[in-house]
Write a protein that holds these residues in place. Structure first.
Motif, PDB file in Angstrom:
ATOM      1  N   GLN A 169       0.804  -1.230   0.000  1.00 39.74           N
ATOM      2  CA  GLN A 169       0.000   0.000   0.000  1.00 39.74           C
ATOM      3  C   GLN A 169       0.833   1.275   0.000  1.00 39.74           C
ATOM      4  O   GLN A 169       0.395   2.302  -0.490  1.00 39.74           O
ATOM      5  CB  GLN A 169      -0.943  -0.005   1.211  1.00 39.74           C
ATOM      6  CG  GLN A 169      -1.995  -1.113   1.130  1.00 39.74           C
ATOM      7  CD  GLN A 169      -2.949  -1.120   2.299  1.00 39.74           C
ATOM      8  OE1 GLN A 169      -2.815  -0.321   3.224  1.00 39.74           O
ATOM      9  NE2 GLN A 169      -3.900  -2.042   2.276  1.00 39.74           N
ATOM     10  N   CYS A 170       2.024   1.247   0.590  1.00 43.82           N
ATOM     11  CA  CYS A 170       2.881   2.436   0.617  1.00 43.82           C
ATOM     12  C   CYS A 170       4.342   2.008   0.669  1.00 43.82           C
ATOM     13  O   CYS A 170       4.657   0.840   0.890  1.00 43.82           O
ATOM     14  CB  CYS A 170       2.538   3.329   1.809  1.00 43.82           C
ATOM     15  SG  CYS A 170       2.648   2.508   3.406  1.00 43.82           S
ATOM     16  N   LYS A 171       5.253   2.976   0.471  1.00 43.14           N
ATOM     17  CA  LYS A 171       6.683   2.678   0.451  1.00 43.14           C
ATOM     18  C   LYS A 171       7.198   2.241   1.815  1.00 43.14           C
ATOM     19  O   LYS A 171       8.222   1.563   1.907  1.00 43.14           O
ATOM     20  CB  LYS A 171       7.456   3.912  -0.017  1.00 43.14           C
ATOM     21  CG  LYS A 171       7.239   4.257  -1.483  1.00 43.14           C
ATOM     22  CD  LYS A 171       8.050   5.475  -1.865  1.00 43.14           C
ATOM     23  CE  LYS A 171       7.837   5.831  -3.326  1.00 43.14           C
ATOM     24  NZ  LYS A 171       8.603   7.042  -3.700  1.00 43.14           N
ATOM     25  N   GLU A 172       6.508   2.688   2.886  1.00 47.62           N
ATOM     26  CA  GLU A 172       6.973   2.357   4.233  1.00 47.62           C
ATOM     27  C   GLU A 172       6.918   0.860   4.512  1.00 47.62           C
ATOM     28  O   GLU A 172       7.614   0.358   5.396  1.00 47.62           O
ATOM     29  CB  GLU A 172       6.153   3.117   5.278  1.00 47.62           C
ATOM     30  CG  GLU A 172       6.448   4.604   5.377  1.00 47.62           C
ATOM     31  CD  GLU A 172       5.775   5.379   4.252  1.00 47.62           C
ATOM     32  OE1 GLU A 172       4.903   4.793   3.576  1.00 47.62           O
ATOM     33  OE2 GLU A 172       6.113   6.549   4.049  1.00 47.62           O
ATOM     34  N   GLU A 173       6.080   0.142   3.779  1.00 50.00           N
ATOM     35  CA  GLU A 173       5.950  -1.305   3.972  1.00 50.00           C
ATOM     36  C   GLU A 173       7.066  -2.029   3.216  1.00 50.00           C
ATOM     37  O   GLU A 173       6.835  -2.722   2.227  1.00 50.00           O
ATOM     38  CB  GLU A 173       4.574  -1.771   3.520  1.00 50.00           C
ATOM     39  CG  GLU A 173       3.441  -1.190   4.353  1.00 50.00           C
ATOM     40  CD  GLU A 173       2.067  -1.571   3.831  1.00 50.00           C
ATOM     41  OE1 GLU A 173       1.092  -1.279   4.523  1.00 50.00           O
ATOM     42  OE2 GLU A 173       1.969  -2.163   2.742  1.00 50.00           O
ATOM     43  N   TYR A 174       8.284  -1.794   3.665  1.00 46.21           N
ATOM     44  CA  TYR A 174       9.455  -2.353   2.976  1.00 46.21           C
ATOM     45  C   TYR A 174       9.577  -3.864   3.134  1.00 46.21           C
ATOM     46  O   TYR A 174      10.353  -4.502   2.424  1.00 46.21           O
ATOM     47  CB  TYR A 174      10.734  -1.681   3.493  1.00 46.21           C
ATOM     48  CG  TYR A 174      11.000  -1.895   4.967  1.00 46.21           C
ATOM     49  CD1 TYR A 174      11.775  -2.955   5.413  1.00 46.21           C
ATOM     50  CD2 TYR A 174      10.466  -1.029   5.914  1.00 46.21           C
ATOM     51  CE1 TYR A 174      12.021  -3.158   6.762  1.00 46.21           C
ATOM     52  CE2 TYR A 174      10.709  -1.216   7.257  1.00 46.21           C
ATOM     53  CZ  TYR A 174      11.473  -2.282   7.681  1.00 46.21           C
ATOM     54  OH  TYR A 174      11.705  -2.489   9.016  1.00 46.21           O
ATOM     55  N   VAL A 175       8.834  -4.449   4.085  1.00 47.11           N
ATOM     56  CA  VAL A 175       8.905  -5.908   4.290  1.00 47.11           C
ATOM     57  C   VAL A 175       8.088  -6.655   3.241  1.00 47.11           C
ATOM     58  O   VAL A 175       8.184  -7.890   3.154  1.00 47.11           O
ATOM     59  CB  VAL A 175       8.411  -6.284   5.698  1.00 47.11           C
ATOM     60  CG1 VAL A 175       9.341  -5.769   6.763  1.00 47.11           C
ATOM     61  CG2 VAL A 175       6.990  -5.803   5.940  1.00 47.11           C
ATOM     62  N   LEU A 176       7.291  -5.943   2.458  1.00 36.93           N
ATOM     63  CA  LEU A 176       6.483  -6.563   1.403  1.00 36.93           C
ATOM     64  C   LEU A 176       7.143  -6.335   0.053  1.00 36.93           C
ATOM     65  O   LEU A 176       7.744  -5.291  -0.200  1.00 36.93           O
ATOM     66  CB  LEU A 176       5.067  -5.980   1.380  1.00 36.93           C
ATOM     67  CG  LEU A 176       4.243  -6.092   2.672  1.00 36.93           C
ATOM     68  CD1 LEU A 176       2.875  -5.490   2.464  1.00 36.93           C
ATOM     69  CD2 LEU A 176       4.115  -7.533   3.122  1.00 36.93           C
ATOM     70  N   GLY A 177       6.989  -7.317  -0.819  1.00 33.42           N
ATOM     71  CA  GLY A 177       7.525  -7.210  -2.168  1.00 33.42           C
ATOM     72  C   GLY A 177       6.560  -6.487  -3.094  1.00 33.42           C
ATOM     73  O   GLY A 177       5.476  -6.045  -2.706  1.00 33.42           O
ATOM     74  N   ASN A 178       6.931  -6.399  -4.363  1.00 33.08           N
ATOM     75  CA  ASN A 178       6.127  -5.688  -5.360  1.00 33.08           C
ATOM     76  C   ASN A 178       5.102  -6.568  -6.052  1.00 33.08           C
ATOM     77  O   ASN A 178       4.396  -6.091  -6.951  1.00 33.08           O
ATOM     78  CB  ASN A 178       7.054  -5.063  -6.414  1.00 33.08           C
ATOM     79  CG  ASN A 178       7.989  -4.049  -5.808  1.00 33.08           C
ATOM     80  OD1 ASN A 178       7.613  -3.290  -4.913  1.00 33.08           O
ATOM     81  ND2 ASN A 178       9.230  -4.042  -6.283  1.00 33.08           N
ATOM     82  N   TYR A 179       5.015  -7.842  -5.663  1.00 33.69           N
ATOM     83  CA  TYR A 179       4.159  -8.776  -6.399  1.00 33.69           C
ATOM     84  C   TYR A 179       2.989  -9.300  -5.557  1.00 33.69           C
ATOM     85  O   TYR A 179       2.441 -10.360  -5.853  1.00 33.69           O
ATOM     86  CB  TYR A 179       4.994  -9.945  -6.924  1.00 33.69           C
ATOM     87  CG  TYR A 179       6.135  -9.498  -7.793  1.00 33.69           C
ATOM     88  CD1 TYR A 179       5.907  -8.960  -9.052  1.00 33.69           C
ATOM     89  CD2 TYR A 179       7.450  -9.584  -7.348  1.00 33.69           C
ATOM     90  CE1 TYR A 179       6.946  -8.538  -9.852  1.00 33.69           C
ATOM     91  CE2 TYR A 179       8.504  -9.152  -8.143  1.00 33.69           C
ATOM     92  CZ  TYR A 179       8.245  -8.636  -9.390  1.00 33.69           C
ATOM     93  OH  TYR A 179       9.272  -8.207 -10.186  1.00 33.69           O
ATOM     94  N   GLY A 180       2.606  -8.568  -4.504  1.00 33.21           N
ATOM     95  CA  GLY A 180       1.425  -8.949  -3.748  1.00 33.21           C
ATOM     96  C   GLY A 180       0.155  -8.587  -4.491  1.00 33.21           C
ATOM     97  O   GLY A 180       0.114  -7.620  -5.263  1.00 33.21           O
ATOM     98  N   GLN A 181      -0.917  -9.346  -4.266  1.00 32.93           N
ATOM     99  CA  GLN A 181      -2.170  -9.131  -4.984  1.00 32.93           C
ATOM    100  C   GLN A 181      -3.339  -9.228  -4.013  1.00 32.93           C
ATOM    101  O   GLN A 181      -3.281  -9.940  -3.019  1.00 32.93           O
ATOM    102  CB  GLN A 181      -2.345 -10.161  -6.104  1.00 32.93           C
ATOM    103  CG  GLN A 181      -1.345 -10.024  -7.236  1.00 32.93           C
ATOM    104  CD  GLN A 181      -1.504 -11.085  -8.293  1.00 32.93           C
ATOM    105  OE1 GLN A 181      -2.327 -11.979  -8.165  1.00 32.93           O
ATOM    106  NE2 GLN A 181      -0.704 -10.978  -9.352  1.00 32.93           N
ATOM    107  N   GLY A 182      -4.416  -8.515  -4.335  1.00 33.82           N
ATOM    108  CA  GLY A 182      -5.644  -8.612  -3.568  1.00 33.82           C
ATOM    109  C   GLY A 182      -5.780  -7.538  -2.502  1.00 33.82           C
ATOM    110  O   GLY A 182      -4.935  -6.656  -2.349  1.00 33.82           O
ATOM    111  N   LYS A 183      -6.886  -7.640  -1.752  1.00 35.05           N
ATOM    112  CA  LYS A 183      -7.177  -6.698  -0.682  1.00 35.05           C
ATOM    113  C   LYS A 183      -6.606  -7.193   0.639  1.00 35.05           C
ATOM    114  O   LYS A 183      -6.233  -8.348   0.782  1.00 35.05           O
ATOM    115  CB  LYS A 183      -8.689  -6.507  -0.562  1.00 35.05           C
ATOM    116  CG  LYS A 183      -9.322  -5.875  -1.795  1.00 35.05           C
ATOM    117  CD  LYS A 183     -10.821  -5.726  -1.626  1.00 35.05           C
ATOM    118  CE  LYS A 183     -11.463  -5.103  -2.866  1.00 35.05           C
ATOM    119  NZ  LYS A 183     -12.936  -4.989  -2.715  1.00 35.05           N
TER     120      LYS A 183
END
Length: 542
Positions: free
Chosen positions: A369-383
């Protein structure tokens, strides 16, 4: 007198015979009565058993009829795929064209049969024992329509002779010279030694390739997690063993084992660890026997958290693998808070090690959802769900990277749970780590032949640890600041950090404010002056 004695003896014999007949008759009657009584009980029991068997056969027939009602019989299909999975996909496409939704987990089995008449089917059955006998002898045998065909195995050692084409005399002379050259090369190569292999590259005759080409293969360790729904019985465990034979795995974390007690069982191919306090829950591990010497310890904290400390070859630090099973979204907030509190305690306890946190989190993280969520990658999908928000905050707190979102995968191969009616599919199983550089891939295994509505998630660890890049600082790009500017920066940073520590806000908001403070600080840069030295060379006057 003699006659009278004879008559007396005859009469005595007759009486004795009559008495013997009476005795035998009475004995026979008594024995038969006793036997009849015993046989009556046996016949009654036998009749009861026959009635029970007939009832069971009737029930089995009714169950078989009910099962056959769910079967779909398709005639005249061509086998396009070689494997069963390809055949299932082909049948799904055909059925979906008709407007009916069908998933692969709803297909229990596929039976492929050819369309024959009853007479030919009986002939084929009669030929089956002959077919087995011929195969035992080592012959190639198969049934074609209503005939048995037997072929002798070919000798693969026999060399195939090639016919040489007839050419002109000049070309034949050239062929002879080329043959002679090859023979000389073989002779010179034989002097090197029979134990050495043929060189991969062109080298002079009689020499050895000192720098042979070697194919470098990356060795990986497969770590997976699965919600099995139940492993309470030995039958379900045996079913899981059979399913694991078709995939690559080394360590498997299991949720919802439903096996009570804490126990370590050493079996032929693997080591089983279980921890269960409440019926219907429980977690554990299945580890291959090849990693037995690398296991440091196995700990069962609760029926929702289990820990495996293991030494992975090539790494100096221990690896702490935590298998967890989070409460569902229907559970109370207190229950989920207690679960994450206990989980954070375990992570802080083993923070010096390389950590892998995996399992069924019952949370939908969705896209970044935002840049601050650095622990998540760029390939997540869904709500994102409410439990997903809690999980993301937890990962940010402990600096754990979500590996499911780090690798690009097809949307069909991302969901890990499907509802019983097949209408909803969600991604709720995850693998996280504080050392993502060691991983090469994370994927969802779509084809896994086990009775569960969850999919397995598997990550691959590179056994050779990644090389640390050496930082390079060029002396020309170093910026020098005065003491006054450094004091101003320190004062502004201290004031801003004090404000952040006193405010009760989320970690994402705090991180955003800190980033804005650092970017808004204006510093006067003093560039280093370059000194040019000119050398003047004068000629020597004698």
């Amino acid at each position: 007198m003699d006659k009278n004695m004879e008559l007396l003896l005859l009469k005595i014999d007759e009486k004795l015979e009559k008495q013997a007949e009476k005795i035998t008759h009475s004995v026979n009657i008594n024995v038969m009565e006793i036997l009849d009584e015993k046989l009556k009980t046996i016949t009654e029991e036998n009749n009861i058993l026959k009635n029970k068997v007939s009832e069971l056969e009737r029930k089995l027939k009714s169950v078989d009829r009910e099962k056959r009602k769910n079967n779909l019989v398709l005639f005249g299909l061509e086998e396009t795929g070689k494997s069963e999975g390809e055949l299932i996909d082909y049948i799904k496409e055909l059925i979906s064209d008709t407007g009916v939704c069908l998933d692969s987990h709803e297909i229990n089995s596929i039976n492929v049969k050819e369309d024959y008449s009853k007479e030919i089917l009986e002939k084929r059955k009669q030929l089956q024992p002959q077919l087995e006998e011929e195969k035992k002898k080592g012959n190639i045998a198969y049934i074609k329509y209503d005939k048995l065909i037997v072929l002798n195995p070919k000798n693969n050692n026999r060399e195939k002779r090639k016919r040489e084409t007839s050419d002109s005399p000049k070309s034949s002379a050239l062929k002879k010279t080329t043959k002679h050259q090859t023979v000389t090369f073989q002779k010179t190569y034989d002097c090197i030694g029979k134990s050495e292999k043929f060189p991969q590259r062109l080298v002079p005759a009689g020499s050895i390739d000192h720098y042979p080409l070697t194919a470098r293969r990356h060795k990986t360790l497969n770590i997976a997690t699965l919600n099995s729904r139940t492993l309470r019985t030995e039958e379900s465990l045996h079913e899981l063993e059979k399913a694991l034979e078709d995939i690559n795995w080394d360590i498997l974390g299991i949720s919802e084992m439903r096996r009570l007690g804490e126990k370590i069982e050493e079996r032929t191919d693997y080591i089983l660890f279980q921890k269960g306090e409440v019926p219907g829950q429980g977690v554990g591990f299945i580890i291959k026997q090849s990693l037995k010497q690398q296991i440091h310890e196995l700990i069962g904290l609760s029926d929702r958290i289990a820990i495996l400390n293991i030494v992975i070859p090539g790494y100096k630090k221990l690896w702490t693998i935590i298998q967890c099973y989070s409460p569902t979204e229907q559970a109370s907030k207190i229950e989920s808070q207690l679960f994450y509190h206990e989980l954070s305690k375990t992570i802080t306890r083993y923070s010096n090690n390389h950590i892998i946190l995996m399992g069924d989190f019952n949370a939908q993280v969705g896209a970044k959802q935002c840049k601050e969520e650095y622990v998540l990658g760029n390939y997540g999908q869904g709500k994102r769900s409410a439990h997903g928000e809690v999980l993301v905050e937890f990962l940010l707190q402990h600096n754990l990277t979500l590996l499911n979102s780090m690798y690009k995968k097809n949307q069909k191969n991302r969901w890990t749970w499907i509802s019983p009616d097949g209408s909803t599919k969600n991604e709720i199983e995850y693998i996280t780590t504080n050392y993502p550089k060691a991983f090469t891939d994370t994927s969802v295994i779509a084809k896994f032949n086990f009775n569960t509505n969850h999919r397995m998630v598997r990550s691959k660890i590179n056994i050779e640890p990644p090389k640390k890049s050496r930082k390079y600082f060029s002396p020309c790009n170093i910026k020098h600041h005065s003491k006054e500017t450094i004091k101003k920066i320190k004062q502004s940073l201290i004031q801003s950090t004090e404000e952040l520590t006193t405010s009760n806000t989320d970690t994402n908001v705090k991180y955003g404010k800190l980033e804005n403070i650092l970017t808004n600080v204006k510093v006067k840069q003093i560039r280093a002056k370059k000194v040019n030295i000119n050398l003047v060379i004068q000629p020597y006057n004698s």
